[in-house]
Design an enzyme around this catalytic site. Structure first.
Site, PDB file in Angstrom:
ATOM      1  N   ARG A  68      25.189 -15.952  40.122  1.00 50.70           N
ATOM      2  CA  ARG A  68      26.404 -16.157  40.904  1.00 50.70           C
ATOM      3  C   ARG A  68      26.057 -16.209  42.389  1.00 50.70           C
ATOM      4  NH1 ARG A  68      28.922 -12.125  41.326  1.00 50.70           N
ATOM      5  NH2 ARG A  68      27.722 -10.704  40.029  1.00 50.70           N
ATOM      6  N   TYR A 196      25.913 -22.456  36.460  1.00 50.85           N
ATOM      7  CA  TYR A 196      25.462 -21.152  35.984  1.00 50.85           C
ATOM      8  C   TYR A 196      26.575 -20.138  35.758  1.00 50.85           C
ATOM      9  CZ  TYR A 196      22.319 -17.442  34.948  1.00 50.85           C
ATOM     10  OH  TYR A 196      21.658 -16.457  34.270  1.00 50.85           O
ATOM     11  N   LYS A 205      34.625 -14.735  34.996  1.00 48.13           N
ATOM     12  CA  LYS A 205      34.912 -13.995  36.219  1.00 48.13           C
ATOM     13  C   LYS A 205      36.065 -14.641  36.996  1.00 48.13           C
ATOM     14  CE  LYS A 205      32.070 -10.800  35.280  1.00 48.13           C
ATOM     15  NZ  LYS A 205      30.675 -10.794  35.273  1.00 48.13           N
ATOM     16  N   HIS A 225      36.298  -5.055  35.482  1.00 50.77           N
ATOM     17  CA  HIS A 225      34.920  -5.409  35.103  1.00 50.77           C
ATOM     18  C   HIS A 225      34.343  -4.249  34.282  1.00 50.77           C
ATOM     19  CE1 HIS A 225      30.660  -6.728  36.713  1.00 50.77           C
ATOM     20  NE2 HIS A 225      30.918  -7.244  35.534  1.00 50.77           N
ATOM     21  N   SER A 247      27.229  -5.563  38.181  1.00 51.32           N
ATOM     22  CA  SER A 247      26.456  -6.531  37.410  1.00 51.32           C
ATOM     23  C   SER A 247      25.019  -6.048  37.224  1.00 51.32           C
ATOM     24  CB  SER A 247      26.457  -7.864  38.138  1.00 51.32           C
ATOM     25  OG  SER A 247      27.785  -8.292  38.333  1.00 51.32           O
ATOM     26  N   CYS A 249      23.972  -3.463  35.581  1.00 48.64           N
ATOM     27  CA  CYS A 249      23.827  -2.009  35.702  1.00 48.64           C
ATOM     28  C   CYS A 249      24.152  -1.279  34.406  1.00 48.64           C
ATOM     29  CB  CYS A 249      24.680  -1.483  36.835  1.00 48.64           C
ATOM     30  SG  CYS A 249      24.068  -2.002  38.450  1.00 48.64           S
ATOM     31  N   ASP A 274      31.979  -6.596  29.049  1.00 48.57           N
ATOM     32  CA  ASP A 274      32.009  -7.015  30.465  1.00 48.57           C
ATOM     33  C   ASP A 274      33.395  -6.935  31.107  1.00 48.57           C
ATOM     34  OD1 ASP A 274      30.223  -8.048  32.578  1.00 48.57           O
ATOM     35  OD2 ASP A 274      31.467  -9.846  32.528  1.00 48.57           O
ATOM     36  N   ARG A 365      19.471 -14.941  30.592  1.00 56.85           N
ATOM     37  CA  ARG A 365      20.581 -14.414  29.774  1.00 56.85           C
ATOM     38  C   ARG A 365      20.604 -15.043  28.392  1.00 56.85           C
ATOM     39  NH1 ARG A 365      24.891 -11.209  32.603  1.00 56.85           N
ATOM     40  NH2 ARG A 365      23.999 -10.912  34.671  1.00 56.85           N
ATOM     41  N   ARG A 396      23.778   1.935  40.110  1.00 61.83           N
ATOM     42  CA  ARG A 396      22.348   2.217  40.206  1.00 61.83           C
ATOM     43  C   ARG A 396      22.106   2.990  41.473  1.00 61.83           C
ATOM     44  NH1 ARG A 396      18.334  -1.023  37.473  1.00 61.83           N
ATOM     45  NH2 ARG A 396      19.614  -2.313  36.105  1.00 61.83           N
ATOM     46  N   ASN A 492      22.068   8.177  26.330  1.00 61.25           N
ATOM     47  CA  ASN A 492      23.301   8.302  27.116  1.00 61.25           C
ATOM     48  C   ASN A 492      24.441   8.878  26.279  1.00 61.25           C
ATOM     49  OD1 ASN A 492      22.062   7.324  29.412  1.00 61.25           O
ATOM     50  ND2 ASN A 492      22.615   5.191  28.979  1.00 61.25           N
TER      51      ASN A 492
HETATM   52  P1  GTP Z   1      26.231  -7.962  33.663  1.00 66.77           P
HETATM   53  O1  GTP Z   1      26.215  -8.768  32.431  1.00 66.77           O
HETATM   54  O2  GTP Z   1      25.511  -8.613  34.807  1.00 66.77           O
HETATM   55  O3  GTP Z   1      27.609  -7.538  34.077  1.00 66.77           O
HETATM   56  O4  GTP Z   1      25.289  -6.654  33.404  1.00 66.77           O
HETATM   57  P2  GTP Z   1      25.531  -5.301  32.554  1.00 66.77           P
HETATM   58  O5  GTP Z   1      26.267  -4.313  33.390  1.00 66.77           O
HETATM   59  O6  GTP Z   1      26.081  -5.620  31.220  1.00 66.77           O
HETATM   60  O7  GTP Z   1      24.030  -4.738  32.428  1.00 66.77           O
HETATM   61  P3  GTP Z   1      23.075  -4.660  31.140  1.00 66.77           P
HETATM   62  O8  GTP Z   1      23.579  -3.709  30.093  1.00 66.77           O
HETATM   63  O9  GTP Z   1      22.755  -6.021  30.686  1.00 66.77           O
HETATM   64  O10 GTP Z   1      21.781  -3.982  31.780  1.00 66.77           O
HETATM   65  C1  GTP Z   1      21.108  -4.540  32.883  1.00 66.77           C
HETATM   66  C2  GTP Z   1      19.707  -3.988  32.962  1.00 66.77           C
HETATM   67  O11 GTP Z   1      19.739  -2.563  33.051  1.00 66.77           O
HETATM   68  C3  GTP Z   1      18.875  -4.327  31.730  1.00 66.77           C
HETATM   69  O12 GTP Z   1      17.576  -4.659  32.142  1.00 66.77           O
HETATM   70  C4  GTP Z   1      18.872  -3.031  30.942  1.00 66.77           C
HETATM   71  O13 GTP Z   1      17.725  -2.909  30.135  1.00 66.77           O
HETATM   72  C5  GTP Z   1      18.937  -1.959  32.039  1.00 66.77           C
HETATM   73  N1  GTP Z   1      19.613  -0.727  31.555  1.00 66.77           N
HETATM   74  C6  GTP Z   1      20.777  -0.647  30.859  1.00 66.77           C
HETATM   75  N2  GTP Z   1      21.082   0.629  30.535  1.00 66.77           N
HETATM   76  C7  GTP Z   1      20.089   1.390  31.064  1.00 66.77           C
HETATM   77  C8  GTP Z   1      19.829   2.815  31.072  1.00 66.77           C
HETATM   78  O14 GTP Z   1      20.575   3.640  30.521  1.00 66.77           O
HETATM   79  N3  GTP Z   1      18.700   3.230  31.731  1.00 66.77           N
HETATM   80  C9  GTP Z   1      17.856   2.347  32.349  1.00 66.77           C
HETATM   81  N4  GTP Z   1      16.780   2.839  32.967  1.00 66.77           N
HETATM   82  N5  GTP Z   1      18.064   1.002  32.349  1.00 66.77           N
HETATM   83  C10 GTP Z   1      19.159   0.538  31.721  1.00 66.77           C
HETATM   84  C1  SPV Z   2      27.942 -10.500  36.158  1.00 63.15           C
HETATM   85  O1  SPV Z   2      27.233 -10.939  37.085  1.00 63.15           O
HETATM   86  O2  SPV Z   2      28.676  -9.483  36.284  1.00 63.15           O
HETATM   87  C2  SPV Z   2      27.899 -11.164  34.841  1.00 63.15           C
HETATM   88  C3  SPV Z   2      27.226 -12.456  34.742  1.00 63.15           C
HETATM   89  O3  SPV Z   2      28.475 -10.653  33.889  1.00 63.15           O
HETATM   90  S1  SPV Z   2      28.216 -13.749  35.326  1.00 63.15           S
HETATM   91  O4  SPV Z   2      28.875 -14.385  34.190  1.00 63.15           O
HETATM   92  O5  SPV Z   2      27.330 -14.740  35.968  1.00 63.15           O
HETATM   93  O6  SPV Z   2      29.220 -13.257  36.226  1.00 63.15           O
HETATM   94 MN    MN Z   3      29.400  -8.656  34.435  1.00 62.40          MN
END
Ligand code: GTP
Ligand code: SPV
Ligand code: MN
Length: 582
Positions: A68, A196, A205, A225, A247, A249, A274, A365, A396, A492
């Site tokens: 994005r 993208y 979004k 979100h 995002s 996280c 999401d 992704r 984070r 967790n």
């Molecule tokens: P978006 O789709 O962008 O909104 O991201 P999201 O919030 O769904 O994040 P996602 O669960 O895909 O995790 C993003 C990154 O953080 C990945 O590389 C995961 O492996 C890492 N991650 C997720 N949960 C944890 C955790 O509990 N500990 C650590 N150290 N890393 C984590």
């Molecule tokens: C985010 O960035 O929070 C996502 C991926 O879930 S996107 O669809 O590009 O917004």
């Molecule tokens: Mn997201």
């Protein structure tokens, strides 16, 4: 039956963009397969190994179009203050004129696809209709996975007449000529120059969050979100949690958590990963539906060890974007296995050379339907959604933020959400690892003035005494050597158990100025092998550092001028005063 407004808008858009053909999508399997074939021929898709990954494809996006682009995303309200200080703003007339100049003739030689879709379960009273006009077959195929796309949506649009209008063209993919424009007052989106994710799949979004949050404020609900997850406990009940993390996280991962062997009798059911739309029901509780039908998930870090449900889902019928590929056509990304397999091709199609960076793009992704998840919640399609017991905010934070704390009450909980800070990630272009304020993980997604958004959140406090309890979590604390202090992922669940205990009036806690912190023994850490001081460190606060943090938050709040809700300023003052021992 045809919707006259839809036909007129398609005609107008076609006159502007001048496509060679117009294709009205019905969402059928045949249509999907034809699209895939068109993209295999054009090179937009590469077939992956059909034995290990049946019906899976790789898409490589333009190397300048991999995330994005927040600086090119605008909220175009008539009055600038309605967009607020955290959004880019352009006058609607100027915005239309600027992007229409780019849309002129942009679909010459291309097909314009008319993509009708529903955000929300088919029978949900909260569902919202949209139509995306796009010249990208990749977007059409992705929208079919991510939304309820096709004939049923078209029928509903013909019946009800109202829908969000989204016009999208990849244009020339140049960041110089890229804009993602939102016109909430017209329920319209115009996006050009990117193919993208959140820039281009307009249901996600743009519709479900930016326009959704605008509608939610007017109609008295919340568009967030957030993941939605059911935690089944050993006695058999399922409690639902919604969580907003910025995002990349951890939303997708928490939504699919697999309890480790030590946590007997627990099971996690995914409702969403999401986005959550939450409505106050007659029982005084917030009920949440997932407006999406699919997952657009971060590949790096996903493995059998971290997210086995997700690994199972992406074994077939999945589109991968910007991952690396092995010589026998299997997708690969950092974290999938310890060492990269030999003779890898990187995300840009080059022979993998660590000197060029990672093999998969950090924001690579996968796109797959929710129904492929082995743990999809039986309530996934429930028209009214699921009742939420706890809301989690987080981000984070390598330092400062404890593993978990509970807010003192709703108003303080809104303050906790409004003050979330998080290190930036690869999900958006720009520098990675810089702490920025990302209130409710909505900084890039709130479609109106964030101060009004907080007032809207606060307004729920007076409407019900059965609202969810609000918590803050941080899985990302690091020690002096840069190692994560908390094991995260499946473990967790131990934190979720304390959270659910607190929701039921149990769970040991100490009141501090920032909220209730678990006593070091309140969270079960048996078998984790944590160092003796780790839990103490994860469950105490550094008062000096927190004073600085609150001052930074206050500085952020001053941006909002007179629209800033006093209740949040008072919360900041109270926390500061208590931290100083007052
Ligand atoms: P978006 O789709 O962008 O909104 O991201 P999201 O919030 O769904 O994040 P996602 O669960 O895909 O995790 C993003 C990154 O953080 C990945 O590389 C995961 O492996 C890492 N991650 C997720 N949960 C944890 C955790 O509990 N500990 C650590 N150290 N890393 C984590
Ligand atoms: C985010 O960035 O929070 C996502 C991926 O879930 S996107 O669809 O590009 O917004
Ligand atoms: Mn997201």
């Amino acid at each position: 039956m045809m919707n006259g407004e839809l036909q007129a808008w398609v005609d107008k858009a076609a006159k502007l963009t001048q496509p060679d053909r117009i294709h009205w999508c019905d969402g059928s399997q045949d249509e999907f397969e034809n699209l895939i074939n068109v993209m295999l021929k054009s090179g937009d898709l590469i077939a992956l190994n059909s034995e290990t990954h049946p019906n899976c494809h790789l898409h490589r996006s333009d190397s300048s179009d991999v995330a994005r682009t927040e600086h090119l995303t605008f909220i175009c309200t008539r009055s600038k203050v309605d967009a607020g200080p955290t959004n880019n703003w352009m006058d609607p007339e100027d915005a239309h004129r600027n992007v229409d100049a780019l849309f002129a003739g942009s679909m010459k030689g291309r097909t314009m696809y008319v993509v009708p879709y529903i955000m929300g379960p088919l029978q949900s009273p909260y569902a919202s209709l949209g139509v995306e006009l796009t010249d990208s077959p990749y977007v059409v195929a992705s929208m079919r996975i991510m939304t309820r796309m096709g004939q049923p949506a078209m029928e509903k649009i013909a019946q009800t007449g109202t829908f969000v209008k989204g016009l999208h063209s990849t244009g020339d993919l140049s960041p110089e000529r890229r804009f993602i424009m939102h016109f909430p007052e017209e329920r319209m989106i115009k996006s050009i120059g990117s193919g993208y994710g959140g820039n281009a799949l307009l249901g996600k979004k743009c519709h479900a969050l930016r326009l959704g949050s605008w509608d939610a404020r007017r109609e008295g609900w919340l568009a967030e979100h957030m993941l939605i997850v059911g935690v089944e406990v050993p006695t058999g009940e399922t409690h639902y949690i919604a969580a907003a993390f910025p995002s990349a996280c951890g939303k997708t991962n928490l939504a699919m958590l697999i309890p480790p062997a030590s946590q007997k009798g627990y099971k996690i059911w995914t409702v969403g990963d999401d986005i959550a739309w939450m409505h106050l029901a007659e029982d005084g509780r917030l009920w949440a539906v997932n407006p999406e039908a699919g997952i657009f998930g971060v590949a790096p870090g996903t493995s059998e060890q971290t997210n086995a449900y997700m690994m199972s889902a992406v074994q077939r019928d999945t589109i991968f974007t910007n991952v690396a590929v092995t010589p026998d056509g299997q997708p690969w990304w950092e974290g999938l296995s310890k060492e990269p397999p030999p003779q890898l091709t990187d995300w840009q199609g080059r022979s993998y050379d660590p000197g060029n960076g990672t093999a998969a793009h950090p924001n690579s992704r996968f796109t797959v339907t929710n129904s492929r998840l082995p743990n999809i919640s039986p309530e996934f399609e429930a028209p009214n959604g699921v009742p939420i017991s706890a809301i989690l905010f987080g981000g984070r934070r390598a330092s400062l933020a404890p593993l978990v704390f509970q807010s003192l009450n709703w108003e303080h909980g809104v303050f906790v959400g409004a003050s979330v800070g998080s290190e930036t990630t690869a999900a958006a272009t720009g520098k990675v690892g810089v702490v920025r304020r990302d209130p409710m993980a909505m900084l890039p997604f709130c479609g109106y003035n964030m101060a009004d958004y907080w007032s809207h959140w606060l307004s729920f406090g007076a409407k019900s005494d059965a609202l969810p309890k609000i918590f803050n979590v941080n899985w990302f604390r690091q020690d002096a050597d840069g190692n994560f202090m908390w094991p995260g992922f499946g473990e967790n669940l131990r934190v979720l158990r304390w959270i659910l205990d607190r929701c039921q009036g149990r769970g040991a806690a100490t009141r501090t100025p920032i909220g209730y912190l678990p006593t070091p023994e309140a969270i079960d850490t048996s078998g984790l092998g944590l160092g003796p001081d780790t839990m103490t460190e994860l469950t105490t606060i550094d008062k000096e550092a927190w004073l600085e943090e609150i001052e930074d938050i206050e500085g952020f709040f001053t941006k909002f001028g007179e629209r800033m809700p006093k209740a949040l300023l008072n919360q900041a003052a109270r926390v500061k005063n208590e931290l100083r021992g007052g």
